[in-house]
Write a protein that holds these residues in place. Structure first.
Motif, PDB file in Angstrom:
ATOM      1  N   TYR A   1     -12.216   0.931   0.257  1.00  0.00           N
ATOM      2  CA  TYR A   1     -13.258   0.143   0.927  1.00  0.00           C
ATOM      3  C   TYR A   1     -13.038   0.141   2.437  1.00  0.00           C
ATOM      4  O   TYR A   1     -13.990   0.306   3.219  1.00  0.00           O
ATOM      5  CB  TYR A   1     -13.244  -1.286   0.388  1.00  0.00           C
TER       6      TYR A   1
ATOM      7  N   ARG B   1      -3.390   1.389  -4.018  1.00  0.00           N
ATOM      8  CA  ARG B   1      -4.556   1.418  -3.137  1.00  0.00           C
ATOM      9  C   ARG B   1      -5.334   0.100  -3.155  1.00  0.00           C
ATOM     10  O   ARG B   1      -6.221  -0.100  -2.334  1.00  0.00           O
ATOM     11  CB  ARG B   1      -5.495   2.562  -3.519  1.00  0.00           C
ATOM     12  N   LYS B   2      -5.019  -0.794  -4.078  1.00  0.00           N
ATOM     13  CA  LYS B   2      -5.655  -2.111  -4.122  1.00  0.00           C
ATOM     14  C   LYS B   2      -4.582  -3.184  -4.142  1.00  0.00           C
ATOM     15  O   LYS B   2      -3.706  -3.173  -5.008  1.00  0.00           O
ATOM     16  CB  LYS B   2      -6.535  -2.267  -5.369  1.00  0.00           C
TER      17      LYS B   2
ATOM     18  N   THR C   1       0.809  -1.219   0.000  1.00  0.00           N
ATOM     19  CA  THR C   1       0.000   0.000   0.000  1.00  0.00           C
ATOM     20  C   THR C   1       0.843   1.269   0.000  1.00  0.00           C
ATOM     21  O   THR C   1       0.308   2.359  -0.171  1.00  0.00           O
ATOM     22  CB  THR C   1      -0.971   0.026   1.193  1.00  0.00           C
TER      23      THR C   1
ATOM     24  N   TRP D   1      -0.899  -5.462  -7.636  1.00  0.00           N
ATOM     25  CA  TRP D   1      -1.182  -4.095  -7.204  1.00  0.00           C
ATOM     26  C   TRP D   1      -1.959  -3.366  -8.298  1.00  0.00           C
ATOM     27  O   TRP D   1      -1.561  -3.383  -9.467  1.00  0.00           O
ATOM     28  CB  TRP D   1       0.103  -3.322  -6.945  1.00  0.00           C
ATOM     29  N   GLN D   2      -3.032  -2.699  -7.907  1.00  0.00           N
ATOM     30  CA  GLN D   2      -3.783  -1.825  -8.805  1.00  0.00           C
ATOM     31  C   GLN D   2      -3.983  -0.467  -8.141  1.00  0.00           C
ATOM     32  O   GLN D   2      -3.678  -0.283  -6.969  1.00  0.00           O
ATOM     33  CB  GLN D   2      -5.143  -2.437  -9.159  1.00  0.00           C
ATOM     34  N   ASN D   3      -4.513   0.488  -8.915  1.00  0.00           N
ATOM     35  CA  ASN D   3      -4.656   1.875  -8.435  1.00  0.00           C
ATOM     36  C   ASN D   3      -3.303   2.371  -7.919  1.00  0.00           C
ATOM     37  O   ASN D   3      -3.139   2.695  -6.740  1.00  0.00           O
ATOM     38  CB  ASN D   3      -5.731   1.986  -7.353  1.00  0.00           C
TER      39      ASN D   3
ATOM     40  N   ASP E   1      -8.609  -3.363  -0.222  1.00  0.00           N
ATOM     41  CA  ASP E   1      -8.914  -2.137  -0.959  1.00  0.00           C
ATOM     42  C   ASP E   1      -8.971  -0.989   0.045  1.00  0.00           C
ATOM     43  O   ASP E   1      -9.861  -0.943   0.896  1.00  0.00           O
ATOM     44  CB  ASP E   1     -10.250  -2.305  -1.684  1.00  0.00           C
TER      45      ASP E   1
ATOM     46  N   LEU F   1      -8.861  -9.475  -1.527  1.00  0.00           N
ATOM     47  CA  LEU F   1      -8.559  -8.097  -1.913  1.00  0.00           C
ATOM     48  C   LEU F   1      -8.528  -7.202  -0.685  1.00  0.00           C
ATOM     49  O   LEU F   1      -9.460  -7.205   0.123  1.00  0.00           O
ATOM     50  CB  LEU F   1      -9.619  -7.567  -2.893  1.00  0.00           C
TER      51      LEU F   1
ATOM     52  N   TRP G   1      -4.325  -7.218  -4.373  1.00  0.00           N
ATOM     53  CA  TRP G   1      -4.952  -8.511  -4.604  1.00  0.00           C
ATOM     54  C   TRP G   1      -3.988  -9.620  -4.212  1.00  0.00           C
ATOM     55  O   TRP G   1      -2.780  -9.507  -4.418  1.00  0.00           O
ATOM     56  CB  TRP G   1      -5.303  -8.688  -6.077  1.00  0.00           C
TER      57      TRP G   1
END
Length: 205
Positions: A137, A113-114, A109, A171-173, A134, A132, A116
């Motif tokens: 979230y 921000r995501k 992080t 990793w996403q976002n 998030d 996940l 998985w």
């Protein structure tokens, strides 16, 4: 406990705590190296670090660390994305992949921000556990890790586990990695490319 002592809930505010932990001082190469260290401790003989930089905002931009090491059950996958995860008493003492405390979460992080996580243990049955973390979230709903089916998970997360066991972190976002005025422009693509050259040099050491 004395009846004269009152207790008050001191559970940290989820949004503020996770945002604070993002600033612990990881660089991109040290964050990836932290995740790679987990793969090494899981006795992986193959570890792959991949980056896909799309030309627009969306799920096609990601960083992926995948391995073929010892993986984990669904319960341990959930635990792996919990801040302050407990050690599993019956694990070999040299195996830490399923016993993250803060490393996986804070390293990941610090860059995105995501986070998985996909885990497959069985060589014969392609049972893949998907979780996940998030941050948006968590900010809105509290300390929850989400469980997904493979059908609803990103293909980039599932693909490395189709042929055999292992663990994948996706990793996403990537807001920290893509901290450019135009994250999808040519300058950003060139700049991020140079960052990953440093990652390659760091891992080579």
């Amino acid at each position: 406990m004395s009846s004269n002592i009152r207790r008050h809930d001191s559970v940290p505010h989820a949004g503020r705590m996770t945002e604070s932990l993002r600033g612990v001082g990881y660089s991109l190469h040290s964050a990836i190296a932290d995740v790679v260290d987990n793969s090494i401790e899981a006795k992986a003989s193959e570890i792959e670090v991949s980056f896909n930089h799309g030309w627009s905002d969306g799920p096609d931009t990601w960083v992926r660390i995948s391995d073929n090491g010892r993986s984990m059950t669904g319960n341990r996958a959930t635990e792996a994305l919990r801040y302050g995860a407990e050690l599993e008493p019956n694990l070999d003492r040299d195996v830490h992949l399923s016993a993250f405390g803060f490393g996986l979460k804070t390293a990941s992080t610090s860059q995105c921000r995501k986070v998985w996580l996909a885990a497959r243990q069985n060589t014969d049955r392609a049972v893949i556990h998907v979780r996940l973390l998030d941050l948006d979230y968590v900010r809105d709903e509290g300390w929850w890790t989400q469980e997904y089916s493979t059908a609803d998970a990103p293909q980039a997360l599932i693909a490395p586990l189709q042929e055999g066991p292992g663990t994948v972190v996706l990793w996403q976002n990537l807001d920290k990695i893509l901290a450019y005025a135009d994250p999808w422009g040519t300058a950003a693509h060139d700049g991020v490319g140079k960052k990953f050259e440093l990652v390659e040099e760091h891992l080579a050491m």
